[in-house]
Design a protein around this motif. Sequence first.
Motif, PDB file in Angstrom:
ATOM      1  N   UNK A  30      28.192 -18.394   6.221  1.00 41.79           N
ATOM      2  CA  UNK A  30      28.360 -19.477   7.196  1.00 41.79           C
ATOM      3  C   UNK A  30      27.142 -20.384   7.108  1.00 41.79           C
ATOM      4  N   UNK A  31      27.367 -21.652   6.821  1.00 39.78           N
ATOM      5  CA  UNK A  31      26.269 -22.594   6.651  1.00 39.78           C
ATOM      6  C   UNK A  31      26.486 -23.815   7.538  1.00 39.78           C
ATOM      7  N   UNK A  32      25.436 -24.611   7.664  1.00 35.44           N
ATOM      8  CA  UNK A  32      25.548 -25.920   8.276  1.00 35.44           C
ATOM      9  C   UNK A  32      25.866 -26.950   7.202  1.00 35.44           C
ATOM     10  N   UNK A  33      26.102 -28.191   7.617  1.00 41.18           N
ATOM     11  CA  UNK A  33      26.448 -29.237   6.664  1.00 41.18           C
ATOM     12  C   UNK A  33      25.283 -29.531   5.725  1.00 41.18           C
ATOM     13  N   UNK A  34      24.050 -29.228   6.159  1.00 40.55           N
ATOM     14  CA  UNK A  34      22.870 -29.465   5.316  1.00 40.55           C
ATOM     15  C   UNK A  34      22.742 -28.427   4.214  1.00 40.55           C
ATOM     16  N   UNK A  78      34.459 -25.100  13.384  1.00 34.60           N
ATOM     17  CA  UNK A  78      34.378 -24.428  12.094  1.00 34.60           C
ATOM     18  C   UNK A  78      35.214 -25.190  11.078  1.00 34.60           C
ATOM     19  N   UNK A  79      34.636 -25.422   9.899  1.00 33.17           N
ATOM     20  CA  UNK A  79      35.322 -26.080   8.783  1.00 33.17           C
ATOM     21  C   UNK A  79      35.445 -25.069   7.656  1.00 33.17           C
ATOM     22  N   UNK A  80      36.668 -24.885   7.133  1.00 31.11           N
ATOM     23  CA  UNK A  80      36.879 -23.885   6.085  1.00 31.11           C
ATOM     24  C   UNK A  80      38.001 -24.332   5.159  1.00 31.11           C
ATOM     25  N   UNK A  81      38.117 -23.651   4.014  1.00 32.10           N
ATOM     26  CA  UNK A  81      39.164 -24.016   3.048  1.00 32.10           C
ATOM     27  C   UNK A  81      40.391 -23.133   3.237  1.00 32.10           C
ATOM     28  N   UNK A  82      41.393 -23.344   2.378  1.00 33.93           N
ATOM     29  CA  UNK A  82      42.676 -22.662   2.564  1.00 33.93           C
ATOM     30  C   UNK A  82      42.607 -21.161   2.284  1.00 33.93           C
ATOM     31  N   UNK A  83      41.491 -20.702   1.746  1.00 29.86           N
ATOM     32  CA  UNK A  83      41.298 -19.282   1.502  1.00 29.86           C
ATOM     33  C   UNK A  83      41.263 -18.497   2.817  1.00 29.86           C
ATOM     34  N   UNK A  96      38.280 -18.086  22.138  1.00 31.62           N
ATOM     35  CA  UNK A  96      36.821 -17.942  22.260  1.00 31.62           C
ATOM     36  C   UNK A  96      36.130 -19.289  22.499  1.00 31.62           C
ATOM     37  N   UNK A  97      36.904 -20.364  22.641  1.00 30.97           N
ATOM     38  CA  UNK A  97      36.330 -21.683  22.873  1.00 30.97           C
ATOM     39  C   UNK A  97      35.772 -22.334  21.620  1.00 30.97           C
ATOM     40  N   UNK A  98      36.265 -21.933  20.446  1.00 31.41           N
ATOM     41  CA  UNK A  98      35.779 -22.464  19.173  1.00 31.41           C
ATOM     42  C   UNK A  98      36.916 -23.218  18.485  1.00 31.41           C
ATOM     43  N   UNK A  99      36.646 -24.430  18.033  1.00 28.09           N
ATOM     44  CA  UNK A  99      37.656 -25.243  17.356  1.00 28.09           C
ATOM     45  C   UNK A  99      37.586 -25.030  15.844  1.00 28.09           C
ATOM     46  N   UNK A 100      38.658 -25.454  15.167  1.00 30.67           N
ATOM     47  CA  UNK A 100      38.784 -25.168  13.730  1.00 30.67           C
ATOM     48  C   UNK A 100      39.476 -26.331  13.033  1.00 30.67           C
ATOM     49  N   UNK A 101      39.055 -26.586  11.806  1.00 29.40           N
ATOM     50  CA  UNK A 101      39.751 -27.521  10.922  1.00 29.40           C
ATOM     51  C   UNK A 101      39.614 -27.006   9.495  1.00 29.40           C
ATOM     52  N   UNK A 102      40.702 -27.053   8.740  1.00 30.85           N
ATOM     53  CA  UNK A 102      40.639 -26.561   7.368  1.00 30.85           C
ATOM     54  C   UNK A 102      41.893 -26.899   6.589  1.00 30.85           C
ATOM     55  N   UNK A 186      37.504 -33.775   7.888  1.00 25.32           N
ATOM     56  CA  UNK A 186      37.283 -32.603   7.039  1.00 25.32           C
ATOM     57  C   UNK A 186      36.325 -32.931   5.894  1.00 25.32           C
ATOM     58  N   UNK A 187      36.556 -34.067   5.240  1.00 25.24           N
ATOM     59  CA  UNK A 187      35.709 -34.440   4.105  1.00 25.24           C
ATOM     60  C   UNK A 187      34.269 -34.694   4.519  1.00 25.24           C
ATOM     61  N   UNK A 188      34.066 -35.183   5.725  1.00 22.11           N
ATOM     62  CA  UNK A 188      32.720 -35.550   6.174  1.00 22.11           C
ATOM     63  C   UNK A 188      31.816 -34.347   6.375  1.00 22.11           C
ATOM     64  N   UNK A 189      32.363 -33.253   6.911  1.00 20.87           N
ATOM     65  CA  UNK A 189      31.521 -32.128   7.310  1.00 20.87           C
ATOM     66  C   UNK A 189      31.786 -30.843   6.541  1.00 20.87           C
ATOM     67  N   UNK A 190      32.705 -30.871   5.596  1.00 27.90           N
ATOM     68  CA  UNK A 190      32.964 -29.696   4.777  1.00 27.90           C
ATOM     69  C   UNK A 190      32.065 -29.711   3.544  1.00 27.90           C
ATOM     70  N   UNK A 191      31.686 -28.557   3.060  1.00 30.47           N
ATOM     71  CA  UNK A 191      30.946 -28.494   1.796  1.00 30.47           C
ATOM     72  C   UNK A 191      29.565 -27.888   1.884  1.00 30.47           C
ATOM     73  N   UNK A 192      29.201 -27.316   3.037  1.00 29.92           N
ATOM     74  CA  UNK A 192      27.875 -26.729   3.178  1.00 29.92           C
ATOM     75  C   UNK A 192      27.650 -25.548   2.256  1.00 29.92           C
ATOM     76  N   UNK A 193      28.666 -24.699   2.071  1.00 30.69           N
ATOM     77  CA  UNK A 193      28.525 -23.524   1.199  1.00 30.69           C
ATOM     78  C   UNK A 193      28.385 -23.961  -0.256  1.00 30.69           C
ATOM     79  N   UNK A 194      29.166 -24.977  -0.669  1.00 28.86           N
ATOM     80  CA  UNK A 194      29.040 -25.475  -2.037  1.00 28.86           C
ATOM     81  C   UNK A 194      27.660 -26.074  -2.278  1.00 28.86           C
ATOM     82  N   UNK A 195      27.129 -26.760  -1.266  1.00 26.69           N
ATOM     83  CA  UNK A 195      25.786 -27.335  -1.395  1.00 26.69           C
ATOM     84  C   UNK A 195      24.743 -26.238  -1.534  1.00 26.69           C
ATOM     85  N   UNK A 196      24.877 -25.184  -0.738  1.00 25.04           N
ATOM     86  CA  UNK A 196      23.950 -24.059  -0.848  1.00 25.04           C
ATOM     87  C   UNK A 196      24.059 -23.399  -2.213  1.00 25.04           C
TER      88      UNK A 196
END
Length: 260
Positions: A30-34, A78-83, A96-102, A186-196
């Motif tokens: 689990x990463x941030x956008x940075x 939380x932003x995640x892929x189709x996996x 749990x009060x947490x939103x999701x997009x993927x 989705x495109x704006x904030x997804x990709x933190x894991x790939x960046x890491x």
Amino acid sequence: MMIPFRGKFSSIKQYMHGKPNTWGFKLWARTGISGILCDFGVYQGSVNGIWARSELGLFGDVVMKLASMFSHGHNYKIYADNFLTSIPLIVRLLDCGIHYIGTARQVRLPNCNLEDEKNLKKKGRGSFDVRVESNHNISAVKWFDNRQVILVSSFTGPQPVEKIQRWDKTAKRFVEVERPYIVAAYNKLMGGVDLLDSFAAKYKFPLKSCRWYLYIFWHTIVLAVINAWILYKKDCKALDRRLFQIQLASSLILIDTVLS
């Protein structure tokens, strides 16, 4: 994430098709956008041949475990892929009060009859179809650009639709295409894991050992250095990561030494 390893002495080594390093140890991250790493876990497979899973399945359990440190009522997203995406997971996160997009796979959207890709293709690039699950207000959007993509979210939908410039290979020029807001979000904030992953692939220190667990230990050190560098850049002057690692190593060597 994958920790490269091709040895023969580990029972948790995995093969991941399509990854730059196909053999190694799988990490759920689990990463941030940075790209900063917030939490991770090592995939260990079954325990004594037994798979301990809830009704959410393996991937849903992974997301819930990584999100377990979130406090309720703080509008986390939380932003995640189709996996990882599934409707039961999104509902559990909402509880749990947490939103999701993927992005999502059609087989994981039961009773969601989105328009066929052929029909969207006939309508042209930028066409889309939307369905909303009324009980929890979950939106599912299928958008066709060069090919179809399905996105699911518990906090946003297709509106507002915006015009974007896309390259047309046939006309050999840029054309205007409609894009639903859920795609832009989705495109704006997804990709933190790939960046890491890209950070971890640079300036690596090779390790050769017969003890497989050392590869996992060493990778955690690499990730800790990357986290330190990202935090350093936020508050101090921009410093190349290679120079940062050199200065960090020099500082650690000089700990508890007396300069004459």
